[in-house]
Design a protein around this motif. Structure first.
Motif, PDB file in Angstrom:
ATOM      1  N   VAL A 289      38.624  41.743  22.606  1.00 29.84           N
ATOM      2  CA  VAL A 289      39.359  42.108  23.822  1.00 29.84           C
ATOM      3  C   VAL A 289      39.275  40.947  24.803  1.00 29.84           C
ATOM      4  N   TYR A 290      40.437  40.522  25.242  1.00 26.76           N
ATOM      5  CA  TYR A 290      40.588  39.352  26.126  1.00 26.76           C
ATOM      6  C   TYR A 290      41.064  39.886  27.473  1.00 26.76           C
ATOM      7  N   ASP A 291      40.328  39.572  28.528  1.00 25.65           N
ATOM      8  CA  ASP A 291      40.531  40.200  29.836  1.00 25.65           C
ATOM      9  C   ASP A 291      41.175  39.233  30.837  1.00 25.65           C
ATOM     10  N   PRO A 292      42.471  39.416  31.179  1.00 22.86           N
ATOM     11  CA  PRO A 292      43.135  38.549  32.157  1.00 22.86           C
ATOM     12  C   PRO A 292      43.172  39.131  33.571  1.00 22.86           C
ATOM     13  N   THR A 293      42.232  40.045  33.884  1.00 22.14           N
ATOM     14  CA  THR A 293      42.226  40.693  35.196  1.00 22.14           C
ATOM     15  C   THR A 293      42.307  39.681  36.329  1.00 22.14           C
ATOM     16  N   LEU A 294      41.525  38.606  36.252  1.00 21.02           N
ATOM     17  CA  LEU A 294      41.449  37.644  37.353  1.00 21.02           C
ATOM     18  C   LEU A 294      42.508  36.547  37.272  1.00 21.02           C
ATOM     19  N   ARG A 295      43.461  36.692  36.365  1.00 18.71           N
ATOM     20  CA  ARG A 295      44.622  35.799  36.324  1.00 18.71           C
ATOM     21  C   ARG A 295      45.905  36.603  36.481  1.00 18.71           C
ATOM     22  N   ASP A 296      46.193  37.498  35.565  1.00 17.19           N
ATOM     23  CA  ASP A 296      47.426  38.282  35.665  1.00 17.19           C
ATOM     24  C   ASP A 296      47.394  39.193  36.893  1.00 17.19           C
ATOM     25  N   GLY A 297      46.212  39.684  37.241  1.00 18.00           N
ATOM     26  CA  GLY A 297      46.092  40.528  38.423  1.00 18.00           C
ATOM     27  C   GLY A 297      46.488  39.832  39.706  1.00 18.00           C
ATOM     28  N   GLN A 298      46.396  38.514  39.726  1.00 17.89           N
ATOM     29  CA  GLN A 298      46.773  37.762  40.931  1.00 17.89           C
ATOM     30  C   GLN A 298      48.232  38.016  41.317  1.00 17.89           C
ATOM     31  N   HIS A 299      49.100  38.270  40.338  1.00 18.61           N
ATOM     32  CA  HIS A 299      50.499  38.557  40.658  1.00 18.61           C
ATOM     33  C   HIS A 299      50.621  39.743  41.612  1.00 18.61           C
ATOM     34  N   ALA A 300      49.757  40.722  41.433  1.00 22.25           N
ATOM     35  CA  ALA A 300      49.858  41.970  42.205  1.00 22.25           C
ATOM     36  C   ALA A 300      49.413  41.808  43.645  1.00 22.25           C
ATOM     37  N   VAL A 301      48.665  40.745  43.933  1.00 23.62           N
ATOM     38  CA  VAL A 301      48.152  40.530  45.297  1.00 23.62           C
ATOM     39  C   VAL A 301      48.548  39.157  45.819  1.00 23.62           C
ATOM     40  N   ARG A 302      49.667  38.651  45.322  1.00 18.46           N
ATOM     41  CA  ARG A 302      50.222  37.358  45.765  1.00 18.46           C
ATOM     42  C   ARG A 302      49.198  36.229  45.667  1.00 18.46           C
ATOM     43  N   HIS A 303      48.411  36.249  44.594  1.00 16.08           N
ATOM     44  CA  HIS A 303      47.480  35.161  44.261  1.00 16.08           C
ATOM     45  C   HIS A 303      46.420  34.953  45.354  1.00 16.08           C
ATOM     46  N   SER A 304      46.001  36.058  45.988  1.00 11.27           N
ATOM     47  CA  SER A 304      45.160  35.954  47.188  1.00 11.27           C
ATOM     48  C   SER A 304      43.676  36.214  46.938  1.00 11.27           C
ATOM     49  N   LEU A 305      43.243  36.393  45.690  1.00 12.94           N
ATOM     50  CA  LEU A 305      41.834  36.704  45.441  1.00 12.94           C
ATOM     51  C   LEU A 305      40.936  35.573  45.908  1.00 12.94           C
ATOM     52  N   ASP A 306      39.852  35.939  46.615  1.00 10.51           N
ATOM     53  CA  ASP A 306      38.926  34.924  47.114  1.00 10.51           C
ATOM     54  C   ASP A 306      37.689  34.841  46.218  1.00 10.51           C
ATOM     55  N   ALA A 307      36.780  33.936  46.563  1.00 10.10           N
ATOM     56  CA  ALA A 307      35.623  33.681  45.704  1.00 10.10           C
ATOM     57  C   ALA A 307      34.735  34.913  45.568  1.00 10.10           C
TER      58      ALA A 307
END
Length: 338
Positions: A10-28
């Protein structure tokens, strides 16, 4: 080993594909919180970056809150079991981006191309192998090509050095039978290379499509916590793992810890889990990249145009990621015609 106890990675793209949903705004802090939880759950691979991959942060498709290097370094420090992965589409990302990512600790490099353009991956797959990381190749918008063409493209990628190959249902357009046919053809053409499937949930079929892929021979399946991803979201990670385990496919993931990771994702990463709203459903029906949803909604609302009409016109024109400039043109055309 019987068919029923074949392991699935299982390959998890939560912290890449998920960025689309929040306009690439995830912080450290957000990246670290989920990475710690994913590592505790023993998720095999965690993909990190701008939604469109290395080098993609831009005014055209969205500036990320952090640089590629900052994202990777933040997550790398939290991983002891889970491998760190990056995604790159040639044209947005360059060789220098790939080198920097490996220096920041990337273990897996996934090179993406439109479903009929695998030739653009040759240079970067070769570089990934030279740098000593696992090299994978995936075909985007794969519903736009038939099974024989996809199989041919994946076989070519294996010849370029890809150690795993597969397809992304970028628009969430597939039915399970579509997936079965395509994955079976790719498995037959890919030799010993494991086959990848990445689903989106626009038609509510992401888990079913992923299981169809496994049944057809795929051995690497992508899924995100709470389905966090573009549009209606990705295959939901915790649901997929539970179903795989019930079917007898071991994943090596600690399900109880995974449920806590999903809770962490919902609490720290997203305003709300993805849903299949009317626009996301139409995006899947029209075969349009799920990441187009935010710019379509913004442009349509500003012009008083129905976004459903915009999506069907994007589908008619076979628009792909990177062609966001088509959206305002289509909106103007629809407004002029009304």
């Amino acid at each position: 080993m019987t068919a029923d106890d074949t392991p699935v990675i299982v390959y998890d793209p939560t912290l890449r594909d998920g960025q689309h949903a929040v306009r690439h705004s995830l912080d450290a802090a957000q990246l670290r919180a989920y990475a710690r939880a994913a590592n505790r759950a023993r998720i095999p691979v965690l993909e990190v970056g701008h939604g469109n991959g290395l080098g993609a942060s831009s005014l055209q498709i969205g500036r990320a809150a952090l640089t590629d290097d900052a994202m990777l370094r933040a997550v790398r420090e939290e991983l002891t079991h889970t491998r760190l992965a990056v995604f790159m589409a040639p044209g947005w990302g360059r060789s220098a981006n790939l080198r920097d990512a490996v220096e920041c600790g990337a273990d897996v490099v996934r090179i993406a191309a439109h479903c009929t353009e695998i030739d653009v991956t040759e240079r970067h797959l070769g570089l990934a192998r030279e740098l000593g990381v696992e090299a994978q190749a995936v075909l985007l918008m794969s519903h736009m090509a038939d099974a024989p063409r996809l199989a041919e493209q994946c076989a070519t990628a294996v010849g370029f050095g890809a150690q795993a190959v597969g397809i992304m249902d970028s628009a969430g357009h597939y039915l399970p039978g579509d997936v079965s046919q395509r994955i079976a053809a790719i498995v037959a053409a890919a030799g010993q290379a494991p086959v990848i499937f990445h689903g989106h949930n626009n038609l509510g079929l992401a888990v079913a499509n992923s299981i169809a892929a496994v049944d057809a021979g795929a051995r690497i399946i992508d899924a995100s916590a709470r389905g966090f991803g573009a549009g209606a979201g990705n295959t939901q990670l915790e649901v997929l793992v539970a179903v795989l385990e019930r079917l007898g496919h071991p994943t090596g993931i600690d399900l109880r810890a995974l449920l806590l990771a999903a809770d962490t994702a919902q609490e720290h990463l997203m305003p709300a889990p993805p849903t299949i709203d009317s626009v996301s459903l139409v995006s899947g029906l029209a075969g349009v990249f799920s990441g187009f949803k935010p710019p379509v909604l913004a442009a349509a609302e500003g012009a008083g145009v129905d976004p459903i009409d915009v999506f069907f016109e994007l589908g008619r024109r076979q628009a792909v990621a990177g062609q966001e400039d088509l959206i305002p043109r289509i909106v103007r055309d629809l407004k002029d015609a009304s």
